[in-house]
Scaffold this motif. Structure first.
Motif, PDB file in Angstrom:
ATOM      1  N   THR A 354      54.261  19.527   1.940  1.00 13.86           N
ATOM      2  CA  THR A 354      52.912  19.645   2.509  1.00 13.86           C
ATOM      3  C   THR A 354      52.864  19.135   3.954  1.00 13.86           C
ATOM      4  N   HIS A 356      51.973  18.921   8.060  1.00 11.54           N
ATOM      5  CA  HIS A 356      51.086  19.440   9.101  1.00 11.54           C
ATOM      6  C   HIS A 356      51.997  20.007  10.192  1.00 11.54           C
ATOM      7  N   LYS A 393      49.513  22.462   6.529  1.00  9.74           N
ATOM      8  CA  LYS A 393      48.110  22.073   6.682  1.00  9.74           C
ATOM      9  C   LYS A 393      47.627  22.386   8.099  1.00  9.74           C
ATOM     10  N   ASP A 397      44.957  26.510   6.281  1.00 16.18           N
ATOM     11  CA  ASP A 397      46.227  26.139   5.659  1.00 16.18           C
ATOM     12  C   ASP A 397      46.995  27.415   5.348  1.00 16.18           C
ATOM     13  N   GLY A 421      45.382  13.916   3.753  1.00 13.74           N
ATOM     14  CA  GLY A 421      46.670  14.505   3.370  1.00 13.74           C
ATOM     15  C   GLY A 421      47.166  13.926   2.050  1.00 13.74           C
ATOM     16  N   ALA A 446      44.792  23.188  -2.084  1.00  7.89           N
ATOM     17  CA  ALA A 446      44.258  23.341  -0.726  1.00  7.89           C
ATOM     18  C   ALA A 446      42.779  23.739  -0.781  1.00  7.89           C
TER      19      ALA A 446
END
Ligand SMILES: NC(=O)C1=CN([C@@H]2O[C@H](COP(=O)(O)OP(=O)(O)OC[C@H]3O[C@@H](n4cnc5c(N)ncnc54)[C@H](O)[C@@H]3O)[C@@H](O)[C@H]2O)[C@@H](O)CC1
Ligand SMILES: [K+]
Length: 483
Positions: A354, A356, A393, A397, A421, A446
């Motif tokens: 996951t 960013h 993310k 997303d 997060g 999400a």
């Protein structure tokens, strides 16, 4: 053309409604497309019989009959009772037909009436008896109607709406072809089809919607532990809040959440909903692998990484766990920084990363493109390369398992606040623990977290915390299920 399972069709249906596309519009387009195909293939001034059931397949038939009646001589046979016409959109279209003088209507409830029918005056029979809602072999009086239609096979053109009624049973309409809607369904293999578009926007191929959450939130049993057990491994000398936030989201979705933290971090947790376990020392080290694996035995999925730090001995620990665990895993935060060095250990596992945009760059040395489609392609290529699912993310997303990519647009600016997060990682972990595949768990997580964040923003404006988002999950879930 994409091939879908009937379950996916229901996902489209719900997500289309979320975008504001109504069932009335879809039915209108479906019926109109059938009429258009018939006129294109066979011309006009024809005598047409439309056989309708009382479900939405029949509703499509009512609409087709209206469109066809402008240039043709149309008779509608309703097989079954008027009061059994189920949906609002089918009722509306039936009531319109009843106002019309140029469409003949015959309501036939009894099999004996159907067996006596003579259809030899017709050029075309439209079959709208049963569609995707068929359960089991056709029952009376539908069965007699199917048999009656089949008496004319080869003599009269037979066009089925969506699928030959009765399918997949052997007792089915012998259609010249079916007009099937927008997607070619994987289950439909052995009949001739013409695919018609009915107004589903392209978004539905990619967009995550409430249906993804609805279908992922599967509760199996009445007993404690049957509805998911999740283990969250994180925390270090510096952080204890991150894994706790992940747990505080997950605990709403699964039956049991275990937290495994280093001693000092563990002793600061004060939440009776969680089962807290500790390892000696300030940070995770390879010596803790054994006791962590004992805990892994008890659960359905794990989340690893929040607040865990990036000390050398902790890296060894994280690598050791990921290598040994065969259960679904979410890797987040510091965990991502750690596995950037060992991406090859992910292949073949049910695993969600996951990152960013910054963590994505660290993982793959590649900047995330601005454009959504480009972004989708990059994430898909990287997911395929490492053999794992990536949830990138961002404002939108982007999620991919290396085969398809999806995007989610719930969430808002307030969610840049620290800890959201972690809430997401815990939520995705919970959906894995409920038995979903990585892509579906990531998509559902999400959407749900973003939607919870949107509800919080409605209430509080942008100045909210990650804990507010975690606490909103039950209400968000309820609204989604009721949608
Ligand atoms: N998004 C969608 O879902 C759309 C669906 N549309 C149409 O809606 C259809 C699905 O509609 P429904 O879900 O209402 O289902 P159907 O119209 O296929 O059938 C449901 C009805 O048939 C009865 N039934 C089920 N199995 C039977 C059996 N073995 N023998 C006798 N009766 C039986 C049920 O009691 C129910 O009344 C699709 O095939 C398509 O034609 C279209 O309007 C376009 C949009
Ligand atoms: K049909």
């Amino acid at each position: 053309m994409i091939t879908m399972k009937i379950e996916d069709v229901y996902i489209w249906d719900i997500n289309a409604r979320w975008l504001g596309v109504t069932p009335y519009q879809l039915m209108e387009n479906a019926g109109a497309s059938v009429a258009r195909v018939i006129e294109e293939k066979f011309g006009k001034n024809l005598k047409i019989a439309v056989f309708c059931g009382t479900g939405n397949n029949g509703g499509d038939g009512f609409v087709a009959a209206r469109h066809l009646s402008y240039e043709n001589d149309v008779t509608v046979f309703l097989i079954g009772e008027e009061v059994k016409i189920r949906s609002e959109e089918a009722k509306l279209n039936w009531n319109i037909l009843k106002n019309l003088d140029f469409v003949k209507i015959k309501v036939l409830k009894d099999s004996s009436q159907i067996r006596e029918l003579d259809l030899s005056e017709f050029d075309i029979i439209v079959d709208a008896l049963l569609g995707a809602g068929t359960r089991g072999k056709p029952r009376e009086p539908i069965k007699s109607a199917i048999e009656k239609i089949n008496e004319y096979s080869g003599k009269v053109k037979i066009v089925s709406i969506d699928l030959p009624s009765g399918y997949p049973s052997e007792i089915r309409v012998k259609a010249d072809f079916a007009v099937t809607f927008q997607w070619d369904k994987e289950e439909f293999k052995d009949f001739k089809r013409i695919i018609a578009k009915i107004g589903y926007p392209k978004e539905l191929k990619y967009l995550v919607g409430p249906a993804h959450v609805k279908f992922a939130y599967k509760r199996k049993g009445e007993h404690k532990g049957q509805n998911g057990k999740l283990l969250i491994i994180g925390g270090s000398e510096n952080y204890y809040g991150a894994p706790v936030l992940a747990a505080s989201a997950a605990k709403h979705l699964v039956d049991l959440v275990f937290l495994l933290l280093p001693q000092n971090a563990a002793r600061r947790v004060n939440d009776p909903d969680l089962i807290v376990r500790e390892v000696d020392g300030l940070n995770f080290t390879p010596e803790h692998i054994k006791s962590a694996l004992e805990l892994v035995e008890k659960v359905d999925a794990i989340v690893i990484g929040p607040g865990i730090g990036v000390r050398e001995e902790t890296k060894e620990f994280v690598k050791g766990i990921i290598e040994r665990v065969e259960k679904p895993i979410v890797v987040d935060a510091d965990g991502l920084k750690i596995i950037a060095e060992f991406k090859d250990i992910l292949k073949g596992k049910e695993i969600v990363l996951t990152p960013h945009a910054g963590e994505f760059k660290l993982l793959f040395g590649e900047k995330v493109p601005e454009d959504l489609v480009e972004k989708g392609k990059v994430v898909m290529r990287r997911a395929k390369e490492i053999g794992a699912t990536i949830l990138l993310k961002g404002k939108y997303d982007v999620i991919s398992d290396g085969k398809v990519w999806l995007y989610n647009k719930t969430g808002n600016r307030g969610m840049t606040t620290g800890g959201t997060g972690d809430v997401l990682a815990g939520t995705v972990g919970a959906f894995l623990a409920l038995g979903n595949k990585a892509l579906k768990a990531a998509a559902a997580g999400a959407f749900l977290v973003g939607f919870a964040g949107d509800l919080v923003m409605e209430e509080k404006g942008e100045a909210f915390t990650a804990r507010d988002v975690a606490e909103k999950i039950p209400i968000a879930l309820k609204k989604i299920i009721e949608f």
